[in-house]
Design a protein around this motif. Structure first.
Motif, PDB file in Angstrom:
ATOM      1  N   VAL A 262       0.864  -1.204  -0.011  1.00 15.82           N
ATOM      2  CA  VAL A 262       0.059   0.081   0.010  1.00 15.82           C
ATOM      3  C   VAL A 262       1.010   1.433  -0.149  1.00 15.82           C
ATOM      4  O   VAL A 262       0.532   2.357  -0.373  1.00 15.82           O
ATOM      5  CB  VAL A 262      -0.825  -0.037   1.250  1.00 15.82           C
ATOM      6  CG1 VAL A 262      -1.851   1.263   1.137  1.00 15.82           C
ATOM      7  CG2 VAL A 262      -1.831  -1.196   1.153  1.00 15.82           C
ATOM      8  N   VAL A 263       1.937   1.190   0.695  1.00 18.39           N
ATOM      9  CA  VAL A 263       2.965   2.581   0.787  1.00 18.39           C
ATOM     10  C   VAL A 263       3.446   2.858  -0.591  1.00 18.39           C
ATOM     11  O   VAL A 263       3.494   3.965  -0.932  1.00 18.39           O
ATOM     12  CB  VAL A 263       3.928   2.293   1.749  1.00 18.39           C
ATOM     13  CG1 VAL A 263       4.811   3.392   1.759  1.00 18.39           C
ATOM     14  CG2 VAL A 263       3.307   2.001   3.219  1.00 18.39           C
ATOM     15  N   ILE A 264       3.686   1.742  -1.277  1.00 14.71           N
ATOM     16  CA  ILE A 264       4.267   1.820  -2.481  1.00 14.71           C
ATOM     17  C   ILE A 264       3.230   2.213  -3.685  1.00 14.71           C
ATOM     18  O   ILE A 264       3.530   3.025  -4.568  1.00 14.71           O
ATOM     19  CB  ILE A 264       4.949   0.786  -3.100  1.00 14.71           C
ATOM     20  CG1 ILE A 264       6.321   0.195  -2.044  1.00 14.71           C
ATOM     21  CG2 ILE A 264       5.738   0.633  -4.673  1.00 14.71           C
ATOM     22  CD1 ILE A 264       7.275   1.264  -2.130  1.00 14.71           C
ATOM     23  N   ILE A 265       2.027   1.760  -3.325  1.00 12.74           N
ATOM     24  CA  ILE A 265       0.905   1.971  -4.228  1.00 12.74           C
ATOM     25  C   ILE A 265       0.650   3.649  -3.963  1.00 12.74           C
ATOM     26  O   ILE A 265       0.179   4.422  -5.248  1.00 12.74           O
ATOM     27  CB  ILE A 265      -0.295   1.301  -3.996  1.00 12.74           C
ATOM     28  CG1 ILE A 265      -0.253   0.029  -4.384  1.00 12.74           C
ATOM     29  CG2 ILE A 265      -1.492   1.785  -4.550  1.00 12.74           C
ATOM     30  CD1 ILE A 265      -1.247  -1.232  -3.777  1.00 12.74           C
ATOM     31  N   VAL A 266       0.619   4.414  -2.813  1.00 12.03           N
ATOM     32  CA  VAL A 266       0.613   5.529  -2.812  1.00 12.03           C
ATOM     33  C   VAL A 266       1.566   6.343  -3.662  1.00 12.03           C
ATOM     34  O   VAL A 266       1.278   7.452  -4.399  1.00 12.03           O
ATOM     35  CB  VAL A 266       0.602   5.910  -1.500  1.00 12.03           C
ATOM     36  CG1 VAL A 266       0.470   7.537  -1.069  1.00 12.03           C
ATOM     37  CG2 VAL A 266      -0.649   5.385  -0.495  1.00 12.03           C
ATOM     38  N   ALA A 267       2.786   5.882  -3.639  1.00 13.19           N
ATOM     39  CA  ALA A 267       4.070   6.332  -4.234  1.00 13.19           C
ATOM     40  C   ALA A 267       3.952   6.512  -5.948  1.00 13.19           C
ATOM     41  O   ALA A 267       3.883   7.392  -6.321  1.00 13.19           O
ATOM     42  CB  ALA A 267       5.163   5.686  -3.998  1.00 13.19           C
TER      43      ALA A 267
END
Length: 449
Positions: free
Chosen positions: A307-312
């Motif tokens: 999820v953190v990378i998806i936000v990026a």
């Protein structure tokens, strides 16, 4: 703070006035913008926003190609000296020539022939930057579609997730409508997205190094060394692409309320040191996390369900979608200006449609989007695109500032010893830029072939 859009427009090559036929060398006063109201802090942030962007994604791969953290970081520090000196030289050249745009300074000090070369480099550079933007958008779309429409590993990728379909659809439905208008002043409100995405990504990469990316096993990374002494230079294209803010430097300098060379030098040092910090953290920790398996686009190395990378990915995708029309607008403005000058000379005023009118503007916009889209789909990797951009960027960072310095010290009276030192530095800058252009272009051509 001065209007960021106007600064980008004048700095990156939207040439509203033709270069004079003969060099303008008599004006020694510092050029004044129509209403200079840019504070020093605003100038630092605008330079920072001009530099931070899609180039951040390639830094961990560049560290790998250079042979590890130490050689890549040393090359980055040496390059930083030339990057800062290039900005300072441009401010000095602007005060000597009396011009307020990059191409105006080059044409005014070095003559109309180099002014035209500067215009041509602007067009090619902006074209390749647009290709890089589309390539990054396509890569992030592929990962985001994989997250939204998951499938078992043995199953083939659904046809609707292929970026050969999604990227043209996005270009036709979103990017093209944003790029067609005559003025795109609304883009100034979205310019902060690129800086936000870059800082967020750097923080995420550092945190992920210590916590471990989800779904990836942490394996010991053996220490690397350069495969050959020439491999160290492979980091130059990424540095040139990442720190590329010099095209806007002249206009930012001329928009400042406090215009002095020492003050401009401080602004240049602070902004590029901040960029160096963000780029170095991304390059070091991204390389240490993935080692030799790091992708040319660092986001492609992370799992698609984090999820953190998806936000990026979403931040970078949205920011680049909003920045692409600015690059297109600037390149289109250069072509419209060339259209106006060449056809007025050949056929006389009023012989053709106004270059900014819809009968010229819309076909140029469609052509630009179509060409960059085709190149983004055909070029196999982001690294080849950045290699080409890095070679062209060396003109704006090294070669043109060096030539301007050599010409400027022969216009403004300076002490003989100082003039010799400045001329020597100008020659060194031109030689370094020529080497980087040749090395980057040849390396990119060999990889493509």
């Amino acid at each position: 703070m001065a209007d960021n859009y106007l600064i980008l427009k004048s700095g990156f090559g939207a040439m509203e006035e033709p270069t004079a036929g003969s060099p303008v060398l008599s004006e020694k006063a510092v050029p004044a913008a129509p209403s200079p109201s840019l504070s020093s802090l605003g100038a630092v942030f605008i330079l920072l926003k001009s530099a931070l962007g899609a180039g951040l994604l390639n830094f961990p791969w560049a560290f790998h190609k250079a042979g590890g953290v130490t050689p890549a970081f040393l090359v980055e520090l040496v390059s930083l000296v030339f990057l800062i000196s290039g900005l300072v030289i441009l401010g000095y050249a602007a005060s000597v020539s009396g011009q307020t745009t990059y191409q105006g300074v080059v044409g005014g000090l070095c003559g109309p022939a180099l002014g035209k070369l500067c215009e041509a480099c602007f067009i090619v550079n902006l074209l390749m930057i647009s290709v890089a933007f589309l390539r990054v958008i396509g890569d992030q779309l592929e990962k985001l579609c994989g997250f939204l429409l998951p499938s078992a590993p043995p199953a083939p990728q659904p046809w609707c997730m292929d970026q050969r379909l999604t990227l043209p659809l996005l270009s036709a439905l979103v990017i093209l409508p944003l790029s067609v208008p005559r003025e795109i002043g609304f883009q100034k409100y979205t310019s902060v997205l690129g800086t936000l995405a870059a800082c967020y990504l750097a923080l995420v990469i550092v945190v992920q190094y210590y916590t471990g990316p989800q779904g990836l096993a942490r394996e010991p990374r053996p220490a690397q060394s350069p495969s050959s002494w020439t491999s160290v230079f492979s980091v130059f294209p990424t540095i040139c692409f990442g720190f590329q803010c010099h095209e806007a430097g002249v206009s930012i300098y001329c928009s400042m309320t406090h215009r002095s060379l020492s003050h401009w030098a401080l602004v240049s040092v602070l902004s590029l040191l901040a960029c160096c910090l963000v780029y170095s953290l991304t390059g070091v920790y991204g390389f240490l996390t993935f080692g030799a398996e790091v992708s040319a686009d660092i986001l492609m190395s992370y799992p698609g369900d984090d999820v953190v990378i998806i936000v990026a990915r979403a931040l970078f995708g949205v920011s680049i979608v909003t920045v692409y029309p600015i690059a297109l607008f600037l390149g289109r403005s250069v072509m419209q200006d060339l259209w106006r000058r060449s056809w007025c000379l050949a056929c006389g005023p009023g012989a053709l449609a106004e270059p900014s009118g819809p009968w010229v503007r819309v076909p140029l916009t469609v052509l630009w989007v179509a060409v960059t889209l085709a190149m983004a789909l055909l070029l196999p990797d982001l690294s080849e695109i950045i290699g080409i951009i890095g070679g062209i960027s060396s003109f704006f960072i090294f070669i043109f500032p060096g030539l301007c310095l050599i010409c400027a010290v022969n216009v403004q009276p300076v002490a003989a010893r100082v003039r010799c030192c400045l001329e020597a530095w100008g020659v060194v800058s031109v030689l370094v830029g020529t080497f980087i252009f040749g090395q980057s272009t040849v390396a990119a051509a060999l990889e493509l072939l």
